[in-house]
Design a protein around this motif. Structure first.
Motif, PDB file in Angstrom:
ATOM      1  N   VAL A  57       0.841  -1.203   0.000  1.00  0.00           N
ATOM      2  CA  VAL A  57       0.000   0.000   0.000  1.00  0.00           C
ATOM      3  C   VAL A  57       0.874   1.250   0.000  1.00  0.00           C
ATOM      4  O   VAL A  57       0.618   2.205  -0.743  1.00  0.00           O
ATOM      5  N   CYS A  58       1.911   1.234   0.820  1.00  0.00           N
ATOM      6  CA  CYS A  58       2.793   2.404   0.912  1.00  0.00           C
ATOM      7  C   CYS A  58       3.549   2.642  -0.387  1.00  0.00           C
ATOM      8  O   CYS A  58       3.721   3.783  -0.820  1.00  0.00           O
ATOM      9  N   ARG A  59       4.001   1.582  -1.033  1.00  0.00           N
ATOM     10  CA  ARG A  59       4.716   1.741  -2.308  1.00  0.00           C
ATOM     11  C   ARG A  59       3.773   2.269  -3.388  1.00  0.00           C
ATOM     12  O   ARG A  59       4.178   3.046  -4.255  1.00  0.00           O
ATOM     13  N   TYR A  60       2.504   1.849  -3.338  1.00  0.00           N
ATOM     14  CA  TYR A  60       1.516   2.377  -4.272  1.00  0.00           C
ATOM     15  C   TYR A  60       1.318   3.872  -4.033  1.00  0.00           C
ATOM     16  O   TYR A  60       1.193   4.655  -4.976  1.00  0.00           O
ATOM     17  N   ALA A  61       1.304   4.273  -2.757  1.00  0.00           N
ATOM     18  CA  ALA A  61       1.176   5.693  -2.422  1.00  0.00           C
ATOM     19  C   ALA A  61       2.375   6.480  -2.939  1.00  0.00           C
ATOM     20  O   ALA A  61       2.228   7.601  -3.439  1.00  0.00           O
ATOM     21  N   VAL A  62       3.560   5.891  -2.839  1.00  0.00           N
ATOM     22  CA  VAL A  62       4.763   6.551  -3.372  1.00  0.00           C
ATOM     23  C   VAL A  62       4.662   6.674  -4.890  1.00  0.00           C
ATOM     24  O   VAL A  62       4.931   7.737  -5.468  1.00  0.00           O
ATOM     25  N   ALA A  63       4.243   5.592  -5.538  1.00  0.00           N
ATOM     26  CA  ALA A  63       4.149   5.587  -6.999  1.00  0.00           C
ATOM     27  C   ALA A  63       3.123   6.578  -7.516  1.00  0.00           C
ATOM     28  O   ALA A  63       3.257   7.107  -8.623  1.00  0.00           O
ATOM     29  N   THR A  64       2.082   6.842  -6.706  1.00  0.00           N
ATOM     30  CA  THR A  64       1.025   7.775  -7.124  1.00  0.00           C
ATOM     31  C   THR A  64       1.221   9.161  -6.519  1.00  0.00           C
ATOM     32  O   THR A  64       0.281   9.954  -6.450  1.00  0.00           O
ATOM     33  N   TYR A 104       9.392   2.648 -10.149  1.00  0.00           N
ATOM     34  CA  TYR A 104      10.469   3.164  -9.285  1.00  0.00           C
ATOM     35  C   TYR A 104      11.078   4.433  -9.875  1.00  0.00           C
ATOM     36  O   TYR A 104      11.448   4.476 -11.042  1.00  0.00           O
ATOM     37  N   GLU A 105      11.158   5.464  -9.065  1.00  0.00           N
ATOM     38  CA  GLU A 105      11.702   6.741  -9.519  1.00  0.00           C
ATOM     39  C   GLU A 105      12.969   7.125  -8.760  1.00  0.00           C
ATOM     40  O   GLU A 105      13.488   8.222  -8.929  1.00  0.00           O
ATOM     41  N   GLY A 106      13.452   6.236  -7.904  1.00  0.00           N
ATOM     42  CA  GLY A 106      14.667   6.527  -7.156  1.00  0.00           C
ATOM     43  C   GLY A 106      15.914   6.166  -7.945  1.00  0.00           C
ATOM     44  O   GLY A 106      15.856   5.588  -9.023  1.00  0.00           O
ATOM     45  N   GLY A 107      17.079   6.502  -7.381  1.00  0.00           N
ATOM     46  CA  GLY A 107      18.335   6.126  -8.014  1.00  0.00           C
ATOM     47  C   GLY A 107      18.620   6.856  -9.308  1.00  0.00           C
ATOM     48  O   GLY A 107      17.858   7.714  -9.757  1.00  0.00           O
ATOM     49  N   ALA A 108      19.724   6.477  -9.924  1.00  0.00           N
ATOM     50  CA  ALA A 108      20.157   7.090 -11.175  1.00  0.00           C
ATOM     51  C   ALA A 108      19.460   6.427 -12.365  1.00  0.00           C
ATOM     52  O   ALA A 108      18.920   5.325 -12.246  1.00  0.00           O
ATOM     53  N   PRO A 109      19.449   7.088 -13.532  1.00  0.00           N
ATOM     54  CA  PRO A 109      18.842   6.481 -14.725  1.00  0.00           C
ATOM     55  C   PRO A 109      19.428   5.107 -15.039  1.00  0.00           C
ATOM     56  O   PRO A 109      18.707   4.207 -15.475  1.00  0.00           O
ATOM     57  N   SER A 110      20.747   4.939 -14.821  1.00  0.00           N
ATOM     58  CA  SER A 110      21.383   3.655 -15.105  1.00  0.00           C
ATOM     59  C   SER A 110      20.832   2.553 -14.201  1.00  0.00           C
ATOM     60  O   SER A 110      20.673   1.409 -14.635  1.00  0.00           O
ATOM     61  N   THR A 111      20.526   2.889 -12.956  1.00  0.00           N
ATOM     62  CA  THR A 111      19.962   1.899 -12.032  1.00  0.00           C
ATOM     63  C   THR A 111      18.564   1.495 -12.470  1.00  0.00           C
ATOM     64  O   THR A 111      18.228   0.303 -12.509  1.00  0.00           O
ATOM     65  N   ARG A 112      17.743   2.472 -12.808  1.00  0.00           N
ATOM     66  CA  ARG A 112      16.362   2.163 -13.214  1.00  0.00           C
ATOM     67  C   ARG A 112      16.350   1.337 -14.499  1.00  0.00           C
ATOM     68  O   ARG A 112      15.572   0.393 -14.625  1.00  0.00           O
ATOM     69  N   ALA A 113      17.216   1.703 -15.446  1.00  0.00           N
ATOM     70  CA  ALA A 113      17.278   0.949 -16.704  1.00  0.00           C
ATOM     71  C   ALA A 113      17.787  -0.469 -16.470  1.00  0.00           C
ATOM     72  O   ALA A 113      17.278  -1.433 -17.054  1.00  0.00           O
ATOM     73  N   ALA A 114      18.779  -0.608 -15.606  1.00  0.00           N
ATOM     74  CA  ALA A 114      19.350  -1.928 -15.332  1.00  0.00           C
ATOM     75  C   ALA A 114      18.303  -2.852 -14.716  1.00  0.00           C
ATOM     76  O   ALA A 114      18.219  -4.040 -15.061  1.00  0.00           O
TER      77      ALA A 114
END
Length: 398
Positions: free
Chosen positions: A174-181, A223-233
């Motif tokens: 639920v909390c992660r959904y709140a973060v995502a929204t 997920y919107e945290g970390g660097a672009p390389s982390t999200r892409a990986a």
């Protein structure tokens, strides 16, 4: 001359509203109905604006001047006080609207629309009801680890260690959904890792059912945290399920995006032999987007700290932890187990082709060569099918 309380009390209404100035742009607007309203006139970005501070005497002269000083401080920092006030009002409204119970209801509705089994929904709701009873009315932004832990301890005190663990995971969902929204900044359950008594069972460090894997995929793409390389990986781990070290050390010259292939050199594979992976269109798009982000760096996944080095071996797992997945739930290496299990269970692909795609060693040199040559076309179809499955999961989640 600055106003005094005596002057303010003696102000009388007229046929038309009129202004009486204090200083620094602060004044009162006296209306025909007898209201005495505080206003601050200021300029921002070359435009004249007015900010309301309430009515006198509810807002005293001293308080109005304090608010004028606060507004001037914001202007000195290049901040529009009217916009700041608007944001504060919206935040106050959100506190009443975005409670844990309301967001939990949204999550359950989302799961229903995704076609989750009734049994799954009942278990989720049963767990959520325990949390809602304790802190359902609490604004999601005010939910703290200690509050969640108090609820978990009640379940744990009954000896229901597995239920306490699942409850923590469900609250985290639920909390992660709140973060995502965009209604919360973090997941307080992440801080509780290790706080509960561990059930005496063996857990797989991978999401090996479609529902579990779908939850991981949805979290990775949101997920919107970390660097672009982390999200892409993370996204490419889900799509390509290579060994984490093979991916994070990748160089751009290993990729042929026109031919839709990635050639992993023998020096970096576990079996010390070159391994070629087909790139589905979805994977190619992620790589193209990442290339625009990382520029001319020869590494595909450069560290945000030292651009000549790759992301660390713990970066992907740390990102998964931030999403709320514990190390006994899913890891970066777990994407291989997810793919292996789900590809085998779907019954569409030859088991040897799956083994070849995973770069596992065959029974002998002949079988390994057979894997690389004979199963290539099936591996291409399988890679595209797997990407379509992930795309379908993402469509189901939105």
């Amino acid at each position: 001359m600055p106003l005094t309380d005596i002057q303010l009390r003696q102000l009388k209404p007229r046929a038309k509203q009129y202004k009486v100035s204090d200083s620094g742009g602060l004044y009162v607007l006296v209306t025909p109905n007898g209201s005495t309203l505080w206003r601050l006139k200021y300029r921002f970005d070359g435009k004249e604006k007015v900010l309301a501070f309430g009515a006198y005497p509810d807002t005293s002269l001293a308080r109005a001047r304090e608010r004028r000083s606060d507004a001037k401080s914001l202007l000195a920092e290049g901040i529009d006080p009217a916009e700041r006030a608007k944001a504060a009002r919206e935040e106050d409204a959100a506190l009443n609207e975005h409670t844990f119970a309301n967001i939990a209801t949204e999550v359950m509705e989302k799961l229903r629309k995704e076609g989750k089994a009734d049994t799954t929904l009942k278990k989720k709701q049963w767990l959520l009801d325990k949390a809602i009873a304790d802190f359902g009315d609490l604004p999601i932004t005010q939910l703290k680890p200690a509050t969640v832990l108090a609820t978990l301890r009640k379940v744990e005190a009954l000896g229901n260690y597995e239920s306490a663990k699942r409850l923590r995971s469900t609250i985290g969902q639920v909390c992660r959904y709140a973060v995502a929204t965009a209604r919360a900044d973090d997941d307080p359950t992440y801080a509780l890792r290790g706080a509960l008594i561990a059930p005496k069972v063996t857990h797989m460090a991978a999401a090996t059912t479609r529902d579990e894997f779908a939850e991981v995929v949805q979290a990775v793409w949101d997920y919107e945290g970390g660097a672009p390389s982390t999200r892409a990986a993370l996204k490419l781990m889900a799509l390509l399920y290579t060994r984490p070290g093979e991916l994070r050390l990748a160089l751009w010259d290993e990729f042929d995006l026109e031919a839709a292939t990635w050639t992993i050199p023998a020096s970096r594979t576990k079996m010390r032999r070159e391994h070629v992976k087909h790139l589905a269109p979805m994977a190619i798009q992620i790589l193209q987007d990442l290339r625009r982000e990382t520029g001319s760096n020869y590494r595909v996944f450069p560290s945000s700290i030292a651009r000549d080095k790759p992301i660390s071996e713990n970066t992907l797992n740390q990102a998964l932890r931030r999403m709320g997945f514990e190390k006994d739930q899913h890891t970066s290496h777990g994407f291989r187990a997810s793919a292996s299990t789900l590809l085998n269970e779907c019954g569409l692909w030859d088991k040897d082709a799956i083994e070849a795609e995973l770069a596992h060693v065959g029974a002998d040199q002949v079988r390994r060569a057979y894997h690389r040559a004979t199963y290539w076309q099936e591996r291409v179809r399988m890679a595209n099918w797997w990407a379509d499955e992930i795309l379908q999961i993402l469509k189901e989640s939105h």
